[in-house]
Design a protein around this motif. Structure first.
Motif, PDB file in Angstrom:
ATOM      1  N   THR A 172     -55.972 -12.607   3.446  1.00 18.03           N
ATOM      2  CA  THR A 172     -54.785 -11.817   3.141  1.00 18.03           C
ATOM      3  C   THR A 172     -53.636 -12.243   4.036  1.00 18.03           C
ATOM      4  OG1 THR A 172     -53.966  -9.553   2.855  1.00 18.03           O
ATOM      5  CG2 THR A 172     -55.253  -9.989   4.826  1.00 18.03           C
ATOM      6  N   MET A 173     -52.419 -11.905   3.651  1.00 20.52           N
ATOM      7  CA  MET A 173     -51.266 -12.105   4.528  1.00 20.52           C
ATOM      8  C   MET A 173     -51.366 -11.131   5.696  1.00 20.52           C
ATOM      9  SD  MET A 173     -47.155 -11.933   3.718  1.00 20.52           S
ATOM     10  CE  MET A 173     -47.121 -13.550   2.932  1.00 20.52           C
ATOM     11  N   MET A 174     -51.010 -11.602   6.876  1.00 22.08           N
ATOM     12  CA  MET A 174     -51.141 -10.785   8.065  1.00 22.08           C
ATOM     13  C   MET A 174     -49.923  -9.879   8.251  1.00 22.08           C
ATOM     14  SD  MET A 174     -54.097 -11.718   8.910  1.00 22.08           S
ATOM     15  CE  MET A 174     -54.375 -11.083  10.566  1.00 22.08           C
ATOM     16  N   PRO A 175     -50.068  -8.806   9.041  1.00 25.30           N
ATOM     17  CA  PRO A 175     -48.960  -7.861   9.234  1.00 25.30           C
ATOM     18  C   PRO A 175     -47.705  -8.498   9.829  1.00 25.30           C
ATOM     19  CG  PRO A 175     -51.016  -6.919  10.017  1.00 25.30           C
ATOM     20  CD  PRO A 175     -51.304  -8.343   9.682  1.00 25.30           C
ATOM     21  N   ASP A 176     -47.870  -9.570  10.632  1.00 26.12           N
ATOM     22  CA  ASP A 176     -46.710 -10.220  11.237  1.00 26.12           C
ATOM     23  C   ASP A 176     -46.055 -11.227  10.311  1.00 26.12           C
ATOM     24  OD1 ASP A 176     -48.567 -12.248  11.206  1.00 26.12           O
ATOM     25  OD2 ASP A 176     -48.545 -12.618  13.373  1.00 26.12           O
ATOM     26  N   GLY A 177     -46.529 -11.299   9.052  1.00 28.64           N
ATOM     27  CA  GLY A 177     -45.954 -12.232   8.090  1.00 28.64           C
ATOM     28  C   GLY A 177     -46.666 -13.567   8.028  1.00 28.64           C
ATOM     29  N   GLN A 178     -47.666 -13.756   8.871  1.00 22.03           N
ATOM     30  CA  GLN A 178     -48.416 -15.011   8.864  1.00 22.03           C
ATOM     31  C   GLN A 178     -49.168 -15.155   7.544  1.00 22.03           C
ATOM     32  OE1 GLN A 178     -51.550 -17.324  11.887  1.00 22.03           O
ATOM     33  NE2 GLN A 178     -50.987 -15.205  12.237  1.00 22.03           N
ATOM     34  N   ARG A 179     -49.033 -16.311   6.922  1.00 21.63           N
ATOM     35  CA  ARG A 179     -49.667 -16.516   5.631  1.00 21.63           C
ATOM     36  C   ARG A 179     -51.181 -16.603   5.759  1.00 21.63           C
ATOM     37  NH1 ARG A 179     -47.034 -21.837   3.438  1.00 21.63           N
ATOM     38  NH2 ARG A 179     -47.692 -22.422   5.545  1.00 21.63           N
ATOM     39  N   GLU A 180     -51.848 -16.225   4.701  1.00 21.27           N
ATOM     40  CA  GLU A 180     -53.318 -16.281   4.667  1.00 21.27           C
ATOM     41  C   GLU A 180     -53.825 -17.657   5.065  1.00 21.27           C
ATOM     42  OE1 GLU A 180     -56.711 -16.282   1.136  1.00 21.27           O
ATOM     43  OE2 GLU A 180     -54.867 -15.129   0.853  1.00 21.27           O
ATOM     44  N   PHE A 181     -53.227 -18.716   4.498  1.00 19.56           N
ATOM     45  CA  PHE A 181     -53.646 -20.086   4.769  1.00 19.56           C
ATOM     46  C   PHE A 181     -53.502 -20.421   6.259  1.00 19.56           C
ATOM     47  CE2 PHE A 181     -52.583 -24.624   5.160  1.00 19.56           C
ATOM     48  CZ  PHE A 181     -53.712 -25.200   4.585  1.00 19.56           C
ATOM     49  N   ASP A 182     -52.404 -19.982   6.874  1.00 20.59           N
ATOM     50  CA  ASP A 182     -52.159 -20.281   8.286  1.00 20.59           C
ATOM     51  C   ASP A 182     -53.154 -19.551   9.192  1.00 20.59           C
ATOM     52  OD1 ASP A 182     -50.013 -21.956   7.726  1.00 20.59           O
ATOM     53  OD2 ASP A 182     -48.594 -20.278   7.677  1.00 20.59           O
ATOM     54  N   PHE A 183     -53.451 -18.295   8.852  1.00 22.80           N
ATOM     55  CA  PHE A 183     -54.410 -17.560   9.678  1.00 22.80           C
ATOM     56  C   PHE A 183     -55.806 -18.168   9.541  1.00 22.80           C
ATOM     57  CE2 PHE A 183     -57.322 -14.035  10.691  1.00 22.80           C
ATOM     58  CZ  PHE A 183     -56.852 -13.721  11.952  1.00 22.80           C
ATOM     59  N   GLU A 184     -56.162 -18.584   8.334  1.00 22.74           N
ATOM     60  CA  GLU A 184     -57.461 -19.222   8.157  1.00 22.74           C
ATOM     61  C   GLU A 184     -57.539 -20.518   8.954  1.00 22.74           C
ATOM     62  OE1 GLU A 184     -60.092 -21.192   4.604  1.00 22.74           O
ATOM     63  OE2 GLU A 184     -59.103 -19.274   4.190  1.00 22.74           O
ATOM     64  N   ASN A 185     -56.442 -21.271   9.003  1.00 20.59           N
ATOM     65  CA  ASN A 185     -56.422 -22.485   9.827  1.00 20.59           C
ATOM     66  C   ASN A 185     -56.646 -22.153  11.301  1.00 20.59           C
ATOM     67  OD1 ASN A 185     -56.149 -24.389   7.833  1.00 20.59           O
ATOM     68  ND2 ASN A 185     -53.914 -24.517   7.980  1.00 20.59           N
ATOM     69  N   LEU A 187     -58.428 -19.650  12.380  1.00 24.71           N
ATOM     70  CA  LEU A 187     -59.859 -19.369  12.490  1.00 24.71           C
ATOM     71  C   LEU A 187     -60.671 -20.664  12.526  1.00 24.71           C
ATOM     72  CD1 LEU A 187     -60.309 -16.328  10.046  1.00 24.71           C
ATOM     73  CD2 LEU A 187     -60.135 -16.288  12.542  1.00 24.71           C
ATOM     74  N   ARG A 188     -60.266 -21.650  11.736  1.00 22.92           N
ATOM     75  CA  ARG A 188     -60.975 -22.939  11.738  1.00 22.92           C
ATOM     76  C   ARG A 188     -60.878 -23.601  13.118  1.00 22.92           C
ATOM     77  NH1 ARG A 188     -64.218 -22.810   7.355  1.00 22.92           N
ATOM     78  NH2 ARG A 188     -63.052 -22.177   5.501  1.00 22.92           N
ATOM     79  N   ALA A 189     -59.728 -23.506  13.747  1.00 23.94           N
ATOM     80  CA  ALA A 189     -59.569 -24.081  15.084  1.00 23.94           C
ATOM     81  C   ALA A 189     -60.464 -23.355  16.089  1.00 23.94           C
ATOM     82  CB  ALA A 189     -58.108 -24.004  15.516  1.00 23.94           C
ATOM     83  N   LEU A 190     -60.523 -22.018  15.983  1.00 25.29           N
ATOM     84  CA  LEU A 190     -61.400 -21.242  16.869  1.00 25.29           C
ATOM     85  C   LEU A 190     -62.868 -21.588  16.616  1.00 25.29           C
ATOM     86  CD1 LEU A 190     -59.684 -17.722  16.670  1.00 25.29           C
ATOM     87  CD2 LEU A 190     -59.615 -19.350  18.576  1.00 25.29           C
ATOM     88  N   GLU A 191     -63.209 -21.863  15.363  1.00 21.63           N
ATOM     89  CA  GLU A 191     -64.585 -22.227  15.040  1.00 21.63           C
ATOM     90  C   GLU A 191     -64.948 -23.574  15.659  1.00 21.63           C
ATOM     91  OE1 GLU A 191     -66.976 -21.528  11.081  1.00 21.63           O
ATOM     92  OE2 GLU A 191     -65.848 -23.402  10.912  1.00 21.63           O
ATOM     93  N   ARG A 192     -64.024 -24.520  15.639  1.00 21.54           N
ATOM     94  CA  ARG A 192     -64.295 -25.819  16.268  1.00 21.54           C
ATOM     95  C   ARG A 192     -64.541 -25.646  17.765  1.00 21.54           C
ATOM     96  NH1 ARG A 192     -60.302 -27.409  12.476  1.00 21.54           N
ATOM     97  NH2 ARG A 192     -58.612 -27.240  14.014  1.00 21.54           N
ATOM     98  N   GLU A 193     -63.778 -24.751  18.397  1.00 24.28           N
ATOM     99  CA  GLU A 193     -63.992 -24.481  19.822  1.00 24.28           C
ATOM    100  C   GLU A 193     -65.366 -23.860  20.056  1.00 24.28           C
ATOM    101  OE1 GLU A 193     -60.836 -22.014  21.238  1.00 24.28           O
ATOM    102  OE2 GLU A 193     -59.262 -23.424  20.638  1.00 24.28           O
TER     103      GLU A 193
END
Length: 214
Positions: A172-185, A187-193
């Motif tokens: 979903t789109m985040m409350p701060d206006g961050q797009r769904e795609f950007d937030f998922e990206n 999460l992907r970076a956090l997963e790599r860590e």
């Protein structure tokens, strides 16, 4: 005497029929309708949200109480492993095990229990804010939601960082206006860590791949 016995038997039959009817009514009676989704997709803050102990709670779904009543929530973006094995979730457990590089089913179920304990500990010990659009999860009574803590992180971020979930479900789109795609990206970076640090599922021993046939 026979008449009395027959009356007694008929009375017991009538009692059992009444009990059966009451049970059927209890099962099929109309349940309260869930809140209607906001027509403009606006996020609603559930005030004074707090965790409710419930047998259905797990890493990504849990019951909360708030000023408007009680609600079962389902996180956006992430899917934690099942906390027990039964026929209806066997396929999902296999998918979850494969996502983490080939865990066994018992390992995956154990991970689901870790995720449940992780989420419940956070919700019991830290202040949090729930935001929802009352978007239904399929045809269930659950609603998708976002859960934010005072450090600014959303619960899905914490689960991914701990290696306790896969990135797999509706976003979903985040409350701060961050797009769904950007937030998922993110999460992907956090997963790599988490993978690099071998946290959670990523640090568990994996099953050896099958040997090729000669």
């Amino acid at each position: 005497m026979k008449t009395r016995s027959k009356l007694s038997r008929n009375l017991w039959i009538a009692v059992w029929l009444l009990v059966a009817l009451l049970q059927a009514w209890q099962h099929f009676r109309e349940k309260p309708a869930p809140p209607v989704p906001e027509p403009d997709g606006h996020l609603v803050v559930l005030k004074h949200a707090r965790l409710v102990d419930d047998s259905g709670n797990d890493g990504d779904s849990f019951k909360i109480a708030h000023d408007g009543g009680e609600q079962v929530l389902r996180l956006y973006f992430v899917d934690c492993p099942e906390k027990r094995q039964y026929a209806l979730v066997n396929g999902r457990l296999k998918d979850q095990a494969g996502y983490f590089g080939g865990l066994s089913i018992p390992q995956t179920v154990s991970l689901g229990m870790e995720a449940k304990a992780f989420t419940e500990k956070l919700l019991r010990e830290q202040d949090f804010t729930v935001q929802t659009r009352w978007e239904r999860v399929y045809d269930s009574a659950r609603s998708y939601a976002l859960v934010f803590f005072d450090d600014g992180e959303e619960l899905s971020e914490k689960l991914v960082k701990a290696g306790l979930c896969r990135i797999h479900t509706k976003g979903t789109m985040m409350p701060d206006g961050q797009r769904e795609f950007d937030f998922e990206n993110r999460l992907r970076a956090l997963e790599r860590e988490a993978k690099a640090a071998q946290r959670g599922a990523w640090g568990k021993p994996k099953r050896a791949p099958p040997k090729p046939k000669p």
